[in-house]
Motif scaffolding. Structure first.
Motif, PDB file in Angstrom:
ATOM      1  N   SER A 231      -1.254  -3.372  14.830  1.00 58.70           N
ATOM      2  CA  SER A 231      -1.184  -3.497  13.374  1.00 58.70           C
ATOM      3  C   SER A 231      -1.825  -2.314  12.647  1.00 58.70           C
ATOM      4  CB  SER A 231      -1.814  -4.808  12.918  1.00 58.70           C
ATOM      5  OG  SER A 231      -3.175  -4.846  13.293  1.00 58.70           O
ATOM      6  N   LEU A 232      -2.809  -1.671  13.233  1.00 55.83           N
ATOM      7  CA  LEU A 232      -3.411  -0.512  12.591  1.00 55.83           C
ATOM      8  C   LEU A 232      -2.481   0.686  12.545  1.00 55.83           C
ATOM      9  CD1 LEU A 232      -7.025  -0.564  14.089  1.00 55.83           C
ATOM     10  CD2 LEU A 232      -6.339  -1.166  11.778  1.00 55.83           C
TER      11      LEU A 232
ATOM     12  N   MET B  23       0.848  -1.183   0.000  1.00 57.62           N
ATOM     13  CA  MET B  23       0.000   0.000   0.000  1.00 57.62           C
ATOM     14  C   MET B  23       0.893   1.244   0.000  1.00 57.62           C
ATOM     15  SD  MET B  23      -2.860   1.249   2.763  1.00 57.62           S
ATOM     16  CE  MET B  23      -3.907  -0.143   2.523  1.00 57.62           C
ATOM     17  N   ASN B  24       0.437   2.264  -0.650  1.00 56.23           N
ATOM     18  CA  ASN B  24       1.147   3.523  -0.707  1.00 56.23           C
ATOM     19  C   ASN B  24       1.294   4.101   0.708  1.00 56.23           C
ATOM     20  OD1 ASN B  24       1.767   6.296  -0.957  1.00 56.23           O
ATOM     21  ND2 ASN B  24       0.858   6.353  -2.988  1.00 56.23           N
ATOM     22  N   LYS B  25       2.529   4.431   1.100  1.00 55.36           N
ATOM     23  CA  LYS B  25       2.779   4.924   2.459  1.00 55.36           C
ATOM     24  C   LYS B  25       2.069   6.244   2.758  1.00 55.36           C
ATOM     25  CE  LYS B  25       7.033   2.518   3.429  1.00 55.36           C
ATOM     26  NZ  LYS B  25       8.354   2.584   4.031  1.00 55.36           N
TER      27      LYS B  25
ATOM     28  N   CYS C  11      -4.579   7.844   6.217  1.00 56.39           N
ATOM     29  CA  CYS C  11      -5.649   7.059   6.860  1.00 56.39           C
ATOM     30  C   CYS C  11      -5.423   6.961   8.363  1.00 56.39           C
ATOM     31  CB  CYS C  11      -5.738   5.666   6.238  1.00 56.39           C
ATOM     32  SG  CYS C  11      -6.416   5.692   4.572  1.00 56.39           S
ATOM     33  N   GLN C  12      -4.189   6.767   8.783  1.00 50.95           N
ATOM     34  CA  GLN C  12      -3.893   6.708  10.219  1.00 50.95           C
ATOM     35  C   GLN C  12      -4.213   8.042  10.887  1.00 50.95           C
ATOM     36  OE1 GLN C  12       0.240   5.612  10.200  1.00 50.95           O
ATOM     37  NE2 GLN C  12      -0.222   3.466  10.623  1.00 50.95           N
TER      38      GLN C  12
ATOM     39  N   THR D  11       3.190   5.806  15.701  1.00 50.49           N
ATOM     40  CA  THR D  11       3.192   6.333  14.337  1.00 50.49           C
ATOM     41  C   THR D  11       3.272   7.858  14.348  1.00 50.49           C
ATOM     42  OG1 THR D  11       1.967   6.508  12.254  1.00 50.49           O
ATOM     43  CG2 THR D  11       0.655   6.274  14.252  1.00 50.49           C
TER      44      THR D  11
ATOM     45  N   ILE E  58       3.365   1.236   9.935  1.00 52.05           N
ATOM     46  CA  ILE E  58       3.490   1.577   8.517  1.00 52.05           C
ATOM     47  C   ILE E  58       4.171   0.417   7.830  1.00 52.05           C
ATOM     48  CG2 ILE E  58       4.535   3.159   6.864  1.00 52.05           C
ATOM     49  CD1 ILE E  58       4.146   5.380   8.890  1.00 52.05           C
ATOM     50  N   HIS E  59       3.515  -0.146   6.837  1.00 51.29           N
ATOM     51  CA  HIS E  59       4.031  -1.318   6.131  1.00 51.29           C
ATOM     52  C   HIS E  59       4.813  -0.922   4.907  1.00 51.29           C
ATOM     53  CE1 HIS E  59       1.581  -3.909   8.641  1.00 51.29           C
ATOM     54  NE2 HIS E  59       0.600  -3.046   8.448  1.00 51.29           N
TER      55      HIS E  59
ATOM     56  N   TYR F 146      -1.516   5.402   3.555  1.00 46.97           N
ATOM     57  CA  TYR F 146      -1.580   4.765   4.864  1.00 46.97           C
ATOM     58  C   TYR F 146      -1.412   5.800   5.978  1.00 46.97           C
ATOM     59  CZ  TYR F 146      -1.351   0.642   7.833  1.00 46.97           C
ATOM     60  OH  TYR F 146      -1.630  -0.324   8.755  1.00 46.97           O
TER      61      TYR F 146
END
Length: 162
Positions: free
Chosen positions: A157-158, A1-3, A9-10, A50, A161-162, A6
């Protein structure tokens, strides 16, 4: 997913949670005034997980103050206090017991002056610092640290950042 997506969204999720929790505290008359225990302030530990929580908390506070009918000075300086606290929490993210300290200090030092000049409260500033600070300790240290250690134990996990 685009950082970037993400991250956005966070931040949006953090802002939405802040607003909802502030409105819940407001329903119990705890969100504003010289004695305030905003449940949403427990979220100030999220910068530990985050950097997206910093703008999320700031926007959440801005919206909460606006939605609860705060004075313009409160909207501005209350939001500034949250931004300072959230940024400080991010910088202390490697020290869990210190993460809640910046929001406690920034709100304790800024909010009483807002209460005096935006709302005309004639309670002595040091006393309002004590009452606002006590509410922040309950919100950030008690509720916030419970939340922080729950997230560390049961997963974040929410907020990763993946």
């Amino acid at each position: 997913m685009n950082k970037k997506i993400y991250f956005t969204c966070q931040a949006a999720m953090t802002a939405a949670l802040y607003v909802v929790l502030t409105l819940v505290a407001g329903a119990f008359n705890l969100a504003n005034g010289n004695i305030q225990i905003r449940f949403s302030e427990a979220l100030t530990i999220l910068p530990c997980f985050t950097p997206a929580a910093v703008p999320g908390l700031t926007i959440g506070c801005l919206l909460s103050n606006w939605l609860t009918g705060c004075a313009p000075m409160d909207i501005l300086f209350g939001t500034l206090a949250t931004l300072i606290g959230a940024a400080g929490s991010y910088f202390l993210r490697n020290h869990p017991w210190l993460v809640p300290l910046p929001p406690v200090l920034s709100n304790t030092l800024i909010v009483p002056w807002v209460l005096r000049y935006a709302y005309g409260m004639n309670i002595p500033i040091p006393f309002m610092m004590l009452t606002v600070g006590a509410g922040e300790v309950i919100s950030c240290y008690v509720l916030g640290l419970i939340f922080l250690y729950a997230l560390k134990k049961f997963g974040t996990s929410l907020f990763e950042i993946h």
